[in-house]
Design a protein around this motif. Structure first.
Motif, PDB file in Angstrom:
ATOM      1  N   ASP A 436      -9.076 110.216  52.125  1.00 56.90           N
ATOM      2  CA  ASP A 436      -9.418 110.612  50.762  1.00 56.90           C
ATOM      3  C   ASP A 436      -8.695 111.884  50.334  1.00 56.90           C
ATOM      4  N   TYR A 437      -8.121 112.593  51.299  1.00 53.82           N
ATOM      5  CA  TYR A 437      -7.346 113.800  51.007  1.00 53.82           C
ATOM      6  C   TYR A 437      -5.855 113.563  51.245  1.00 53.82           C
ATOM      7  N   PHE A 480      -3.102 121.971  54.125  1.00 57.58           N
ATOM      8  CA  PHE A 480      -4.037 121.505  53.103  1.00 57.58           C
ATOM      9  C   PHE A 480      -3.933 122.420  51.889  1.00 57.58           C
ATOM     10  N   CYS A 490      -1.751 115.603  43.406  1.00 60.55           N
ATOM     11  CA  CYS A 490      -3.187 115.885  43.274  1.00 60.55           C
ATOM     12  C   CYS A 490      -3.929 114.844  42.440  1.00 60.55           C
ATOM     13  N   ARG A 493      -7.331 113.515  43.559  1.00 59.45           N
ATOM     14  CA  ARG A 493      -7.630 114.322  44.739  1.00 59.45           C
ATOM     15  C   ARG A 493      -8.365 115.593  44.293  1.00 59.45           C
ATOM     16  N   THR A 497      -5.516 118.134  48.872  1.00 64.53           N
ATOM     17  CA  THR A 497      -4.691 117.153  49.568  1.00 64.53           C
ATOM     18  C   THR A 497      -3.770 117.881  50.544  1.00 64.53           C
TER      19      THR A 497
END
Length: 650
Positions: A436-437, A480, A490, A493, A497
């Motif tokens: 998810d990131y 990150f 992004c 996100r 990310t």
């Protein structure tokens, strides 16, 4: 009950007669089979596979390699592998608590995930972890026979992940029966047993260990102890088909339960919690070895699987689950076409996948990478060197080419000049790409390492010493990043990310030395000065020290046996570990104070049982002066501990 059954089985097994014998014990009149694995009859502690992918002598490379064998591991005592690794120059440890807690190993200022780790030849990185690193908290030294650590990039031979170094751990493979049991502070009990049968047809054997401890609070401000329990078993087998061909196989399984501290509401700061983490690991390989003299081949299939569950408390449903898996097919070889010329070559395909579930939301992904290399070498008189190239093709981001070379020259007997240059790369982890990131357009991290040094002898010599200057430049490092605006990488996100945003440089000097000035007295020293610096231009952290990378780290060791092997005469030893201060964060605003830890140990031979197996008792005091220190901010490290046990050899 499980603990006591295991301990009882270990001790009873050790007191039984040994029916196994080495192949070399066969009738003197019988013809001995020359086996493929007998190609190298040199001291095992002078051999490494980290340099060429095939067995080679440590002195025949310009790359810095430290090999720690079974005898030295046993002398150090205890199941904590980090106490073994800190004898290697350039190695620093960060751990979030006691035994079993998440443990990272940094080599020459590199991040923990930039060290390639193999156990019995199998890549064991957790492909479901955020950066794809191996957690050294899950590996004890109880059943290890050898640890090899190459410091410097070597992606020519090993491909992805060998950005900063290569560590190879080998489990016990020997005939007979042996084991140990110890107990001590914090209700700690550690036991191990190993054995095997050997003959002209082959070898089959294995080892097992069990560790349990009540521990101490991982949170430095906490009071509730955080324990750890782990059971591990290893199996090894060989079948000698002919004088030139053999089949090999290995299997390792480990399961552990760790009490952890977390960040509970409402303050969301590190504190005591009831959380636990359950981890199971399964890895193994099957393959074959051909040794026709001029041509040596080794090929096979290997796999590794790591599953983790995080639970709010014992017996409760998991809030986080992950499973990382990898499969690998490989072929490696060495060809000696004429005289001093050597050609090492190989190819492999690695398939990786992961699946994780967090509070009911599941993510998964898979990928693969193929690589092939060739390395030309020469061993002529006092000259030895290698130069090689590798091409890797990743399913997602395309190709990566790696170059490397090393040279060593014996100036006078036992005194060598050493030099090497190597490139390394690390593919983005599946989590960094597809979680998810994730960021699907990430590129691999890259590094170039340089070494120049001089060495006298090796660690198997009565006297050895080396001084090595090194530098590693890294780029495209993955970090990150926040996403205040939902555009570009992004998009979708909101919580951030990953991106290739960082550069770093690490340089310094390593010193390693040892001596046996008189029979029974062994002295060793390892020291490294490392400048690990953020070189990301245009950022607020440019010029800062990299987090958790102390500039100074040293280990001094001594073992003294007044009358070696004399029954009832103690052997006394100790390790002094000195580490300078570091910063816990990239902004260099949180300081980790330096520390000094002293371990004292003693052992005493008691003679032999069953006519041939030596027995000894041993004891040690870890952190004798009860130093309070942290290697990760907020997480306590082990206070003083006293332990004692019994060991039965082969």
């Amino acid at each position: 009950m499980r603990t006591f059954l295991f301990l009882g089985g270990s001790i009873l097994g050790l007191t039984a007669p040994a029916y196994a014998q080495d192949a070399s014990d066969a009738d003197a009149g019988a013809d001995e089979m020359v086996l493929a694995s007998d190609a190298f009859e040199i001291d095992e502690d002078a051999i490494t596979i980290t340099v060429t992918g095939n067995p080679s002598e440590v002195e025949d490379t310009g790359q810095p390699v430290t090999v720690i064998g079974a005898e030295e591991i046993a002398q150090i005592q205890g199941p904590d592998l980090t106490r073994v690794l800190r004898r290697v120059p350039g190695v620093t440890i960060n751990r979030t608590g006691g035994l079993g807690a998440t443990t990272g190993v940094s080599v020459r200022g590199a991040s923990n995930d930039q060290l390639l780790v193999l156990i019995d030849g199998v890549r064991v990185a957790d492909t479901a972890s955020p950066a794809g690193a191996f957690d050294f908290g899950t590996l004890t030294s109880s059943n290890l026979a050898k640890v090899e650590l190459l410091r410097g990039a070597n992606s020519v031979i090993w491909g992805a992940d060998a950005l900063a170094g290569v560590l190879v751990a080998s489990t016990v493979e020997r005939s007979g029966l042996g084991g140990s049991v110890e107990a001590g502070s914090r209700s700690t009990v550690a036991s191990s047993i190993e054995g095997g049968l050997a003959g002209d047809a082959g070898f089959i054997g294995g080892s097992a260990s069990y560790l349990t401890t009540d521990g101490f609070s991982a949170a430095a401000n906490g009071t509730e102890p955080d324990g750890f329990r782990q059971f591990a078993v290893n199996g090894r087998a060989r079948a000698y088909i002919s004088r030139t061909f053999e089949l090999i196989g290995s299997l390792r399984y480990a399961e552990g339960t760790l009490d952890i501290d977390g960040f509970p509401a409402p303050s969301f700061t590190l504190a005591d919690t009831d959380e636990i983490q359950e981890t199971s690991q399964l890895s193994g390989n099957v393959g074959a070895i051909y040794d026709g003299g001029a041509l040596f081949l080794r090929g096979g299939y290997s796999f590794s699987d790591t599953a983790r569950d995080n639970l709010p408390g014992p017996g409760q449903a998991a809030t986080f689950e992950s499973d990382g898996h990898s499969d690998r097919l490989e072929l490696r070889g060495e060809w000696r076409p004429i005289g001093p010329l050597i050609v090492n070559f190989g190819a492999e395909n690695l398939w990786s996948d992961y699946e994780s579930t967090s509070y009911g939301a599941t993510s998964s992904a898979d990928t693969s990478i193929f690589g092939a290399y060739v390395q030309a070498g020469i061993e002529f008189g006092g000259l030895a060197g290698h130069v090689g190239v590798r091409q890797d093709e990743h399913e997602d981001f395309g190709g990566a080419t790696s170059f490397g070379g090393d040279l060593t020259f014996e100036i006078v007997p036992n005194l060598r000049l050493r030099a090497s240059v190597g490139e390394g790369f690390k593919a983005p982890s599946l989590y960094q790409l597809y979680s998810d990131y994730g960021n699907a357009i990430l590129q691999p991290e890259e590094s170039t390492s340089y070494d120049l040094g001089i060495a006298y002898g090796t660690r198997t010599s009565p006297f050895y010493a080396s001084v090595t200057a090194f530098q590693r430049d890294s780029e495209n490092l993955i970090a990150f990043v926040g996403c205040p605006v939902q555009t570009g990488i992004c998009d979708n996100r909101p919580f951030g990310t990953y991106d290739n945003v960082s550069q770093a440089r690490a340089r310094g000097v390593e010193v390693e030395a040892g001596a046996t000035p008189v029979n029974g007295l062994t002295l060793r020293a390892a020291y490294a000065y490392t400048e690990a610096e953020d070189r990301s231009t245009g950022t607020a952290n440019f010029g800062n020290e990299l987090a958790r990378r102390p500039s100074n780290a040293a280990t001094l060791s001594v073992d003294w046996a007044p009358l070696p092997d004399r029954v009832g005469v103690p052997v006394i030893g100790g390790d002094l570990r000195i580490v300078g201060e570091a910063f816990d964060n990239a902004a260099n605003t949180v300081v980790l104070d330096g520390y000094t830890v002293f371990d004292l140990r003693v052992s005493m031979p008691l003679g032999k049982i069953a006519g041939e197996r030596p027995v000894e008792i041993f004891a040690r005091a870890e952190n004798l002066f009860d130093e309070e220190y942290q290697t990760a901010a907020g997480y306590a490290q082990a206070p003083r501990g006293i332990f004692a046990g019994l060991r039965v050899g082969l």
